[in-house]
Structures are given as C-alpha cells and as structure tokens.
Motif scaffolding. Structure first.
Motif, PDB file in Angstrom:
ATOM      1  N   VAL A  48     -21.592  13.555 -33.847  1.00  0.00           N
ATOM      2  CA  VAL A  48     -22.369  12.052 -33.331  1.00  0.00           C
ATOM      3  C   VAL A  48     -23.467  11.660 -34.252  1.00  0.00           C
ATOM      4  O   VAL A  48     -23.765  10.381 -34.098  1.00  0.00           O
ATOM      5  N   GLY A  49     -24.129  12.809 -34.963  1.00  0.00           N
ATOM      6  CA  GLY A  49     -25.127  12.167 -35.790  1.00  0.00           C
ATOM      7  C   GLY A  49     -26.553  12.588 -35.293  1.00  0.00           C
ATOM      8  O   GLY A  49     -27.186  11.394 -35.363  1.00  0.00           O
ATOM      9  N   VAL A  50     -26.542  13.352 -34.653  1.00  0.00           N
ATOM     10  CA  VAL A  50     -27.826  13.816 -34.096  1.00  0.00           C
ATOM     11  C   VAL A  50     -28.508  15.245 -34.268  1.00  0.00           C
ATOM     12  O   VAL A  50     -27.555  15.995 -34.763  1.00  0.00           O
ATOM     13  N   LYS A 167     -23.166   3.115 -35.372  1.00  0.00           N
ATOM     14  CA  LYS A 167     -23.798   4.318 -34.867  1.00  0.00           C
ATOM     15  C   LYS A 167     -22.898   4.693 -33.560  1.00  0.00           C
ATOM     16  O   LYS A 167     -22.381   3.919 -32.870  1.00  0.00           O
ATOM     17  N   ARG A 168     -23.092   6.062 -33.514  1.00  0.00           N
ATOM     18  CA  ARG A 168     -22.026   6.554 -32.383  1.00  0.00           C
ATOM     19  C   ARG A 168     -23.024   6.416 -30.834  1.00  0.00           C
ATOM     20  O   ARG A 168     -24.065   6.617 -31.102  1.00  0.00           O
ATOM     21  N   THR A 171     -26.546   8.120 -29.682  1.00  0.00           N
ATOM     22  CA  THR A 171     -27.788   8.013 -30.784  1.00  0.00           C
ATOM     23  C   THR A 171     -28.934   7.040 -30.285  1.00  0.00           C
ATOM     24  O   THR A 171     -29.825   6.543 -31.103  1.00  0.00           O
ATOM     25  N   THR A 197     -29.451  14.910 -28.120  1.00  0.00           N
ATOM     26  CA  THR A 197     -30.940  14.421 -28.448  1.00  0.00           C
ATOM     27  C   THR A 197     -31.307  14.738 -29.850  1.00  0.00           C
ATOM     28  O   THR A 197     -30.985  15.558 -30.402  1.00  0.00           O
ATOM     29  N   ASN A 198     -32.381  13.676 -30.114  1.00  0.00           N
ATOM     30  CA  ASN A 198     -32.951  14.157 -31.463  1.00  0.00           C
ATOM     31  C   ASN A 198     -34.401  14.605 -31.275  1.00  0.00           C
ATOM     32  O   ASN A 198     -35.016  15.103 -32.173  1.00  0.00           O
TER      33      ASN A 198
END
Ligand SMILES: *Cc1c(COP(=O)(O)O)cnc(C)c1O
Length: 366
Positions: A48-50, A167-168, A171, A197-198
C-alpha cells in the motif's frame, strides 16, 4: 456455455503451496499472531505504501478499529455514502455513533458536492468508500475534512489494487480499512481484514485493542477486544498478495473490453465515466441497463451469472428505520438500485466468455 461469477474454484485450484506453509505453521503451533501474521502485515504495508498494517478478523472489524481509534462514540455523527455495503454503516452504529448518508454520483462514488451540506456540529469523521474498486475524489474529500476539522477513514474494503493519482487506497485517510473476504480482489479462505495507517499512535492503540488491550501476557492497559487475523489465513493472504498485480491487470483488460463493446449499446446501457487518474480494481463491474430485471432473467437463463449490488437501497432497509430516511431521500442511489447490474469481470474469464455475454446482451436489446 456458462459465465460464472464465482472465481474461487480457479483461484485455489492449486492449494499445495499454501498447504506446505500450513504444515510449517502446524508444526510450530503458533496459532495466534506470530511470525506469519507479522510477515503478511509487513508485505501489505509495503504494497500500500504505508508505515503500519494491523491485520484483523475481517473488514468490518477493521472499520470498527479505525473508528474507535479516533474516538468515535455515542453522540458523534459519521458521514458515509448511501450505496455501500451494510458494513460501512454497521461499523459506525457499532461504535454507538450515528451514520449520516450522502447520495452517490454517476461513478457510484460518494457525491463530494453533497458532503458539506451533511456536516453538523456533531460530525466527527467522513467515511468514503472505494465502491466496487473505483475511488471517490479523495483529494476533494480531504480538503472538505481539513476545512471542517474532520477525520477521514477510508473504507477501502474493495479497493485493493486500485490507484488514485498513483497512490493506493489506504494512503488518504488517517486510518483505513481493507477486507479479504472471498469475493474481494485479494481473498483468503474465509474472513480477514487489515487496518493501515501512517500514524504511530493510532497503530499502537489499534494493535493493543485488537489483542484484548494487552501490552504483554500479564498486563492489560485498556479494555480491548479480540479481532485478530488467523495465521492460517495470513499464509493464504501472503500467497494471494503475490498474485494481486496480475489479478488487477487481467480484470482491467476484461473491463476495457466490456467498456468498448457495451458503449455501442448506449443509451440502453450506461457505463460510469472512467477517470484517467484512477486505476480501478474492478471488484465489481457495474453498469445501468434498461429493462434491468428482464435482462437479468434472460442472462441468468443463458448461463451468465450476473448480480445486483444492491436491489434494495441501504436507507430503505428495515435496519435503517431509525435513521428516518424515506423513498426519494437518495435519488441517484435509488435509480441505481433499479437499473444497476453487475457483470462477471474476473481474471479467469476468457474472451470467449466475454463475447458470449456481450452477444446475449446485444441480442436482448435488438
Ligand atoms: C466487504 C466490505 C466490507 C466488509 O468486509 P468484511 O470483511 O466482509 O467484514 C465493508 N465495506 C465494504 C465497502 C465492503 O465491500
């Protein structure tokens, strides 16, 4: 010829790679949390990129965890869309809060122009849904949220594999929910879900709450619940995640082909506009079809397994009685309930299947 909607018999045709991993797990007897869970969580967060992924029992629990982590409780209002799966609303109710619905647009996504009007002094969060695997205008939603000091929680349960502005899903909001139910684009052999979550603080709280509020075996810090993913399913999830890119690619190829051919049947068939900046996951391939009920009967009789998502609008369900909506409250959603049909689009369909289906639809309108 049959055009099946259910792709699971193909999806798990070769279960042996999964069995091999299961054997290792059984030997280790680490049947709750443990290394397979952590491995999958790392993989999915990266996908996801998190920063954080916390796996859960199912997508509904993931939504509930997101909402509870930002303190959603009785007296609060949470805005979501009227044409979603019941769980988006059920999760809000489960926190004791009041769901406030907003109609959808011609892409079946929350109509961002109606959100501001739905905000009251009690509104705490907006819960947009990536319905069918397409994405609502998250940029605009985040702007509205910022202006009104609201949280955004994404219901990305159908959004695995989609992209918006590269972006996925997962995010855009502060904490966001996914599902791995057998009918989602990344599916396990039963139930499963994740929160991403970030935010370190929320991640820690969710992790704790998911596991009885324990910090370790002998200490609990908060009263929590048990919403853990099964390691057996984490193994399936890791296996499936390796295939997801291909799954989405093939679904997009199938969907483009259907788009191209079905456009010729306008205005009997009306497709949603496709946005250039939105790669859709095609969890559902939907369109509006004239004489929908008759067409559906005809297609089912012809061996084409079509569905409706959903024939009875959520706000007119008995469970929604206390929300005081009525017929006419959400005209776009209601029209979709009358006209919408979901066609099989999955990755195991051949051109032959698609042409067979397209020909039957053409024949119907001739
Ligand atoms: C599937 C789904 C859910 C619920 O997920 P489960 O894993 O079945 O609990 C919630 N919201 C949406 C939009 C869904 O499609």
């Amino acid at each position: 010829m049959k055009v099946p909607y259910n792709y699971l018999p193909y999806e798990f045709k070769n279960p042996y790679p999964i069995f091999n991993q299961w054997k290792k797990l059984i030997k280790s007897t680490q049947f709750t949390l443990g290394p397979y869970i952590e491995k999958f969580e790392k993989e999915f967060a990266k996908y996801v990129g998190v920063k954080h992924c916390i796996s859960t029992n199912n997508g509904t629990d993931a939504l509930i965890l997101c909402l509870k982590s930002i303190g959603i409780s009785p007296g609060d209002e949470v805005i979501t869309v009227s044409n979603t799966f019941y769980a988006s609303v059920g999760a809000i109710v489960s926190c004791g809060a009041t769901p406030v619905l907003v109609d959808c647009d011609n892409r079946y996504q929350i109509d961002v122009n109606l959100i501001q009007k739905a905000i009251t002094r009690k509104t705490k969060a907006i819960l947009p849904v990536h319905w069918g695997g397409a994405s609502p205008d998250m940029i605009k939603i985040n702007k509205i949220a910022k202006k009104n000091k609201l949280f955004v929680i994404e219901d990305a349960c159908m959004g695995i594999g989609a992209q918006l502005n590269k972006k996925r899903p997962g995010t855009f909001g502060i904490a966001n929910a996914f599902s791995m139910h057998p009918l989602k684009t990344l599916n396990v052999m039963g139930d499963g879900g994740m929160v991403v979550t970030n935010n370190d603080k929320l991640a820690n709280w969710i992790k704790k709450f998911r596991n009885h509020g324990m910090t370790n075996r002998d200490n609990i810090e908060i009263w929590g619940e048990n919403k853990r993913l099964q390691p057996l399913q984490a193994i399936v999830a890791s296996h499936q995640l390796k295939k997801v890119k291909k799954t989405i690619q093939q679904r997009n190829i199938n969907a483009s082909y259907l788009d191209r051919k079905l456009k010729e049947l306008f205005p009997n068939v009306i497709l949603p506009p496709r946005k250039k900046n939105n790669v859709e996951a095609f969890a559902l391939y939907m369109g509006l079809f004239k004489n929908r009920d008759k067409l559906m009967k005809y297609l089912l009789k012809s061996g084409i397994d079509v569905k409706i998502h959903y024939p009875k609008p959520l706000h007119l369900q008995r469970a929604a009685k206390n929300l005081n909506y009525k017929k006419g409250s959400f005209p776009v959603s209601e029209k979709q309930a009358r006209k919408l049909l979901t066609l099989p689009v999955h990755q195991y369909l051949s051109k032959k299947h698609l042409n067979f289906m397209l020909n039957k639809i053409k024949l119907f309108y001739r």
